[in-house]
Design a protein around this motif. Sequence first.
Motif, PDB file in Angstrom:
ATOM      1  N   UNK A 148     -29.472 -13.284  -6.663  1.00 34.91           N
ATOM      2  CA  UNK A 148     -28.553 -14.089  -7.470  1.00 34.91           C
ATOM      3  C   UNK A 148     -27.147 -14.052  -6.885  1.00 34.91           C
ATOM      4  N   UNK A 149     -26.685 -12.832  -6.595  1.00 38.48           N
ATOM      5  CA  UNK A 149     -25.336 -12.681  -6.055  1.00 38.48           C
ATOM      6  C   UNK A 149     -25.251 -13.364  -4.696  1.00 38.48           C
ATOM      7  N   UNK A 150     -26.297 -13.226  -3.901  1.00 34.06           N
ATOM      8  CA  UNK A 150     -26.328 -13.863  -2.589  1.00 34.06           C
ATOM      9  C   UNK A 150     -26.204 -15.376  -2.699  1.00 34.06           C
ATOM     10  N   UNK A 151     -27.008 -15.950  -3.607  1.00 32.04           N
ATOM     11  CA  UNK A 151     -26.962 -17.406  -3.791  1.00 32.04           C
ATOM     12  C   UNK A 151     -25.573 -17.851  -4.229  1.00 32.04           C
ATOM     13  N   UNK A 152     -25.004 -17.073  -5.114  1.00 32.06           N
ATOM     14  CA  UNK A 152     -23.672 -17.364  -5.625  1.00 32.06           C
ATOM     15  C   UNK A 152     -22.666 -17.372  -4.470  1.00 32.06           C
ATOM     16  N   UNK A 153     -22.752 -16.311  -3.642  1.00 36.33           N
ATOM     17  CA  UNK A 153     -21.820 -16.190  -2.519  1.00 36.33           C
ATOM     18  C   UNK A 153     -21.948 -17.398  -1.589  1.00 36.33           C
ATOM     19  N   UNK A 154     -23.192 -17.772  -1.319  1.00 34.00           N
ATOM     20  CA  UNK A 154     -23.409 -18.907  -0.421  1.00 34.00           C
ATOM     21  C   UNK A 154     -22.841 -20.195  -1.030  1.00 34.00           C
ATOM     22  N   UNK A 155     -23.141 -20.398  -2.311  1.00 34.45           N
ATOM     23  CA  UNK A 155     -22.656 -21.605  -2.984  1.00 34.45           C
ATOM     24  C   UNK A 155     -21.129 -21.645  -2.940  1.00 34.45           C
ATOM     25  N   UNK A 156     -20.506 -20.494  -3.205  1.00 31.55           N
ATOM     26  CA  UNK A 156     -19.042 -20.435  -3.205  1.00 31.55           C
ATOM     27  C   UNK A 156     -18.502 -20.746  -1.819  1.00 31.55           C
ATOM     28  N   UNK A 157     -19.189 -20.195  -0.825  1.00 32.32           N
ATOM     29  CA  UNK A 157     -18.776 -20.419   0.559  1.00 32.32           C
ATOM     30  C   UNK A 157     -18.845 -21.918   0.882  1.00 32.32           C
ATOM     31  N   UNK A 158     -19.948 -22.522   0.481  1.00 35.44           N
ATOM     32  CA  UNK A 158     -20.139 -23.951   0.764  1.00 35.44           C
ATOM     33  C   UNK A 158     -19.134 -24.808   0.004  1.00 35.44           C
ATOM     34  N   UNK A 185     -16.281 -23.847  -1.149  1.00 37.63           N
ATOM     35  CA  UNK A 185     -14.946 -23.538  -0.629  1.00 37.63           C
ATOM     36  C   UNK A 185     -13.882 -24.167  -1.515  1.00 37.63           C
ATOM     37  N   UNK A 186     -14.066 -23.972  -2.816  1.00 33.76           N
ATOM     38  CA  UNK A 186     -13.137 -24.605  -3.756  1.00 33.76           C
ATOM     39  C   UNK A 186     -12.682 -23.558  -4.761  1.00 33.76           C
ATOM     40  N   UNK A 187     -11.485 -23.757  -5.277  1.00 32.33           N
ATOM     41  CA  UNK A 187     -10.977 -22.841  -6.281  1.00 32.33           C
ATOM     42  C   UNK A 187     -11.814 -22.896  -7.546  1.00 32.33           C
ATOM     43  N   UNK A 188     -12.570 -23.955  -7.705  1.00 36.32           N
ATOM     44  CA  UNK A 188     -13.341 -24.063  -8.937  1.00 36.32           C
ATOM     45  C   UNK A 188     -14.619 -23.230  -8.894  1.00 36.32           C
ATOM     46  N   UNK A 189     -14.989 -22.718  -7.735  1.00 34.32           N
ATOM     47  CA  UNK A 189     -16.088 -21.761  -7.698  1.00 34.32           C
ATOM     48  C   UNK A 189     -15.764 -20.604  -6.773  1.00 34.32           C
ATOM     49  N   UNK A 190     -15.050 -19.604  -7.297  1.00 36.68           N
ATOM     50  CA  UNK A 190     -14.743 -18.428  -6.494  1.00 36.68           C
ATOM     51  C   UNK A 190     -16.004 -17.613  -6.245  1.00 36.68           C
ATOM     52  N   UNK A 191     -16.053 -16.908  -5.149  1.00 35.60           N
ATOM     53  CA  UNK A 191     -17.212 -16.094  -4.814  1.00 35.60           C
ATOM     54  C   UNK A 191     -17.223 -14.783  -5.571  1.00 35.60           C
ATOM     55  N   UNK A 192     -18.308 -14.008  -5.398  1.00 31.13           N
ATOM     56  CA  UNK A 192     -18.445 -12.740  -6.118  1.00 31.13           C
ATOM     57  C   UNK A 192     -17.302 -11.776  -5.817  1.00 31.13           C
ATOM     58  N   UNK A 193     -16.845 -11.757  -4.556  1.00 30.17           N
ATOM     59  CA  UNK A 193     -15.805 -10.801  -4.188  1.00 30.17           C
ATOM     60  C   UNK A 193     -14.523 -11.090  -4.973  1.00 30.17           C
ATOM     61  N   UNK A 194     -14.144 -12.356  -5.013  1.00 26.53           N
ATOM     62  CA  UNK A 194     -12.927 -12.749  -5.724  1.00 26.53           C
ATOM     63  C   UNK A 194     -13.027 -12.369  -7.198  1.00 26.53           C
ATOM     64  N   UNK A 195     -14.190 -12.666  -7.786  1.00 23.36           N
ATOM     65  CA  UNK A 195     -14.369 -12.363  -9.201  1.00 23.36           C
ATOM     66  C   UNK A 195     -14.334 -10.857  -9.431  1.00 23.36           C
ATOM     67  N   UNK A 196     -14.965 -10.126  -8.511  1.00 23.14           N
ATOM     68  CA  UNK A 196     -14.984  -8.675  -8.663  1.00 23.14           C
ATOM     69  C   UNK A 196     -13.574  -8.113  -8.623  1.00 23.14           C
ATOM     70  N   UNK A 197     -12.739  -8.672  -7.750  1.00 22.83           N
ATOM     71  CA  UNK A 197     -11.393  -8.113  -7.648  1.00 22.83           C
ATOM     72  C   UNK A 197     -10.616  -8.374  -8.935  1.00 22.83           C
ATOM     73  N   UNK A 198     -10.810  -9.563  -9.528  1.00 29.05           N
ATOM     74  CA  UNK A 198     -10.161  -9.828 -10.820  1.00 29.05           C
ATOM     75  C   UNK A 198     -10.690  -8.850 -11.866  1.00 29.05           C
ATOM     76  N   UNK A 199     -11.994  -8.641 -11.825  1.00 30.13           N
ATOM     77  CA  UNK A 199     -12.635  -7.753 -12.788  1.00 30.13           C
ATOM     78  C   UNK A 199     -12.032  -6.357 -12.707  1.00 30.13           C
ATOM     79  N   UNK A 200     -11.892  -5.878 -11.474  1.00 24.48           N
ATOM     80  CA  UNK A 200     -11.342  -4.539 -11.281  1.00 24.48           C
ATOM     81  C   UNK A 200      -9.898  -4.475 -11.776  1.00 24.48           C
ATOM     82  N   UNK A 201      -9.134  -5.524 -11.463  1.00 31.58           N
ATOM     83  CA  UNK A 201      -7.741  -5.544 -11.893  1.00 31.58           C
ATOM     84  C   UNK A 201      -7.651  -5.502 -13.414  1.00 31.58           C
TER      85      UNK A 201
END
Lengths: 304, 269, 269, 252, 252
Positions: free
Chosen positions: E15-25, E27-43
């Motif tokens: 699931x996370x992999x698919x998400x990352x790929x979709x976000x990569x493809x 490449x829009x602010x409207x779909x941030x990847x898992x890493x970006x979301x995780x960093x917000x989560x941690x903050x």
Amino acid sequence: ADRPAVTIGVLKFGTVSWELDVIRHHRLDEAAGFELKLMELASGQAAQIALQGGAVDMIASDWLWVARQRAAGADLTFIPHSAAVGALMVPATSPIASVADLKGRRIGVAGTPIDKSWLLLKALARDQYALDLDAAATPVFAAPPLLNQKAATGELDAVLNFWPYAARLQAAGMRTVIGVDGMMRDLGLSAQVPAVGFVFHEGWARANPAALDAFVAASRKAKAIMAQSDAEWDRLRPLMKAEDEATWAALRDQFRAGIPQRWTEEEREAAARLYGLMAKLGGRELVGNAMALPDGTFWPGVRF
Amino acid sequence: MRTPSPSWPSSNFSSCASCNPSSSGSPAGGRCALRLEIRSKRFAGREVIRGLSLAAAPGEFLALVGPSGCGKTTALTIAAGLDRDFDGTLDFGGPEPVLGCVFQTPRLLPWRTVRQNVALVLPKARRSDGTAERWLAAMGLEAVADEFPGRLSGGMARRVALARAFAVEPGLLLMDEPFVSLDEPTAQRMRALLTTMLERSPATVLFVTHNLREAIQLADRILVMAPGPTRVAAEVPLKTPRALRDDALVERVRAELLARPDPAFRLLA
Amino acid sequence: MRTPSPSWPSSNFSSCASCNPSSSGSPAGGRCALRLEIRSKRFAGREVIRGLSLAAAPGEFLALVGPSGCGKTTALTIAAGLDRDFDGTLDFGGPEPVLGCVFQTPRLLPWRTVRQNVALVLPKARRSDGTAERWLAAMGLEAVADEFPGRLSGGMARRVALARAFAVEPGLLLMDEPFVSLDEPTAQRMRALLTTMLERSPATVLFVTHNLREAIQLADRILVMAPGPTRVAAEVPLKTPRALRDDALVERVRAELLARPDPAFRLLA
Amino acid sequence: MRWRRLAPVLSLALLVGLWAVAAELAASRSLPGPAAVLSVLIREAADGALFHHLGITLARMAAAFVIAMSIGSALGILLGRSATADRLFGLWLTVFLNIPALVVIVLAYVWFGLTEAAAVGAVAVNKIPNVVVVLREGTRAIDEQYVEMARTFRMARSDVLRHVLLPQLTPYFAAAARSGLALIWKIVLVVELLGRSDGVGFQIHLYFQMFDVAGILAYTVAFVAVVQLLELCVLQPVEQRLTRWRPVRAEA
Amino acid sequence: MRWRRLAPVLSLALLVGLWAVAAELAASRSLPGPAAVLSVLIREAADGALFHHLGITLARMAAAFVIAMSIGSALGILLGRSATADRLFGLWLTVFLNIPALVVIVLAYVWFGLTEAAAVGAVAVNKIPNVVVVLREGTRAIDEQYVEMARTFRMARSDVLRHVLLPQLTPYFAAAARSGLALIWKIVLVVELLGRSDGVGFQIHLYFQMFDVAGILAYTVAFVAVVQLLELCVLQPVEQRLTRWRPVRAEA
Ligand SMILES: Nc1ncnc2c1ncn2[C@@H]1O[C@H](COP(=O)(O)OP(=O)(O)OP(=O)(O)O)[C@@H](O)[C@H]1O
Ligand SMILES: Nc1ncnc2c1ncn2[C@@H]1O[C@H](COP(=O)(O)OP(=O)(O)OP(=O)(O)O)[C@@H](O)[C@H]1O
Ligand SMILES: [Mg+2]
Ligand SMILES: [Mg+2]
């Protein structure tokens, strides 16, 4: 027939749609050499989505939002539409005469705790009355129509609402304690800063300079008509959805008062200072990572 | 239309008080433990029972035999008070007795263990006093007391259903082909258990069976049902004490019954 | 542990080819229609079958008798290919035969009419060619063909299940106590129907029953099962042609079997 | 019999009566009475706005409903019957079940533009996990004895599905359809609010901005009437037909 | 066995992999990847905001859930067992099922003030009809043979409910609970948006105003994690225990 089209996403019955209706009614778009198309939407968020999704060229929004979007990498930019602002309203018989009297009161606030007006009110209370409104009063955040309803029933002691809603309260006999413009003045921001404007992508503006210029010209002509002609406001009545004569008049007067008169370097600097203040007050939640107003927030091509 | 109630040829078996463990008098006299009159019972317009009249003395054991689909289960359901949508009357000549019932299918709650299936029909106070376990042990099921019914064989499920009906110490016991799908030795053990139980705590019994030998072995009276719309077509009182009914006697009575000229008996074999 | 396979005292009934309607030779020889070897079958660890070995010649009729809960249904389920979780082998000495099955309970689809219940197990082409109706009529059920199974009596439901199993013209017929909860005349009619059907389209039959008389009347061979973990404890070939087996003969054979010294037979009555 | 025909009328009368009394007591713009709402309804119907917006919303709902029910039930039955699939995709289900409607709608609009397809798709995606959950539960509860019967007689897969599995799932389909219609309606309102220029959701939100509860209730009443019609003319007859086989039960 | 433990991990990774790929493809602010979301989560977790808002939202949900499930299932069972009640209140159910969430929420706030009780009540009122629909369907599907058995043995009403009816309703409860949790979550977001000053819905609204999808997804992920934990530690074990009696089925 080959006029370039400008599609604008607007709230049906919203204040911006009044002006656009004047443009269309007087064929000001035709005169200026473009074709105005409207996409009616039900909320400000819908408009934002429409702009992001490429369904419209332009929407109405506030520049704080534009600044934050720019900080996050979007190429949005802003030209002014209205400087009308909200106000803190209390019932006519209320003992509240100034911000100092808000101590211990229930204050209805439209929107969220990072709403611009609320931040300014808090700053004012702190600077001038050493009052921490978060602690000393009870703010209640809710949707604007809900707040007006609550103000009417007396469940709230004061209401800080957006201007079309404040105008309705005024028409219903409530009293203004202080307007947001007053708050800004008291905080040392002298120039009138238009809060709401037309927002579009820089890319679109560069690709359609003629259309943009034509739109700006038509918009100013429409505002001139609205500033002078009472008959025009009679015509707009159905769009205004005013419950009664007093509301209608209040809406008209406040709209006129909010027509920006100047948009020069001075106003832009005032806006930048206001942004700095907001960044301090609202923090990252309000402005994201940009602590200073990002360059290009205001479209350089338009000034008056 | 009512059963013509012919006077039956007096049986050649001698009457004996011990056949009626409650012995409050002869089955014919005394307070009736069960009186069921079904003038008519219909399902969606189709008449299934017409003019059925059943009366059992307290402690009497009635066996119902009759062709498949004639209406025996329907009559039992009405006797249990489950179905009130019939034209007729049901009374117990007193307060409603404690009911025990062995349905045609075991009807065990699949989501409760074997032990719980037996215990749950008992009054709250007796649910954990070992009653359920005792009856299960009597059925040879102590090993599966904590299993769910879905894990039992057909015969085992049937024995649980028997344990459940016996455990409540019924005043009226309704049994719908209770001993089918049991091997003969087990079935015999179950019949013996039933007899013992009835001696200890007498109950009026309505017993449906397709096994004429079983009916002869257990009943005080055999009611032969007519094909639907059913009613009692013939009645056979059995007066030999149950204890004295051995295989030979059963075979003899069976042969005698099958040889009767009454057409009702032609439906028995 | 395997069945010791004692050489049975040669029966006093004469052998006859017509007992085996397919008559491809003696049951012992020829291609095997069913060979089931269950070295071990466990449910949640508990061993239910150990060293059961079943072999039926094409067209042979095997009757399984044995105590309640010993594992007969389990063996049938395995023979039907429904349960593959056992240690052993199942083969038909050729392609898989068409299966007909009468389960221990009728297992009719409650949401389909009686007619549909029979028709749905047929190949698509034969669903509306009157096969279902013919079999239902043979069972005396034409009147309820359009009813839902919930509106049938226990015995009627059972006959629908029989019609369903017969209608597919099975090559292998599995029957788990198929004639219980039928009155004796109806059961006899059903047995006759089964016999006729087998004569017309021969099938190998695995037949579980608790009714020894029934087994003697129908089977080519009776397998007496041991109490669980079960296996074949004793085997009785019956050589008299089915048509010649009258009541007297059945009773005589039964008495003879019950009198055998082998302990396996003590579990029969 | 008479009682049967009377009951719905009585029920409606009671509801409207209670509403009228409540409105009378509240005596506030926030709860207009039936008469006020009816007059708005008539006005909107007269100028055609009602039928326009209701029609568009119903069309969107119908499309989303068909998509969600078919995809959702296929997935639900699959997850219910295969423990492996469930182990692999159970987590995905939780995720998709709990993504806020807002997120799906925004992403759909941003990616696929403010189109009809994006709107309908967003609604369907919101509803699918719900159907899956209900039908997975139903499939797990399927009575194996009938499946075994079907397998013994070597019934074709399609026949097993049609004659053995689906009939047992009827109540789950009914539950998913009824609660699904309601859910889709609620989501379509948001979808129309966020990116359409017509439909009941659009209209209701405009009324909300004016705090015109009578307008909101007028559209609600119109929609509820349509659903109730559907209930009486489609859902109930179909369900009754499909559950005809159940024994008629005496009132408990 | 090993596969069993591996499957959920694999599922998550996929699931996370698919998400990352979709976000990569995208490449829009409207779909941030898992890493970006995780960093917000941690903050958000670091400054305590996450736990504050999540805690408050969960508390509101818990209250609304308990209220909705208990009232809803009582009504559902009643309507399922009594044809009279159903005939009288079936219409009401359709009405309450289809009142837009907005209307209920606004009326609740208007009448009962901008209070916690109004918020929780509004959520519960939105959910109750849903539970009713599912459990009514379940109750109608109850196997009468067991009820008849219970009546023959004159079992007490409470015992019939507990030992005969409720066990048959388990799958319906499970479906109502799972889809209910999701629905309540979606409604609580709207409720918090319209009249509360804290909670995840409030927070998501802030992010939405800034069009900050990463922020929205961070809260979504946090919530989904809580639900999945609930699923693994409460729902699944309880359900497994309650359906232990079902025959173990070979994988089909
Ligand atoms: N719920 C029902 N709806 C319609 N008809 C029914 C219903 N229950 C039973 N019947 C019909 O009533 C008749 C009698 O059924 P009943 O179950 O009483 O027979 P029975 O004597 O018990 O037969 P069996 O020995 O086969 O069990 C049958 O013809 C059956 O079809
Ligand atoms: N699904 C199951 N899970 C656990 N144990 C089972 C299961 N099915 C059957 N058993 C057990 O296996 C044994 C054999 O059961 P089976 O149904 O084969 O017996 P049977 O010989 O058919 O008995 P009966 O004559 O009573 O039908 C029983 O002890 C039963 O408890
Ligand atoms: Mg019967
Ligand atoms: Mg068996």
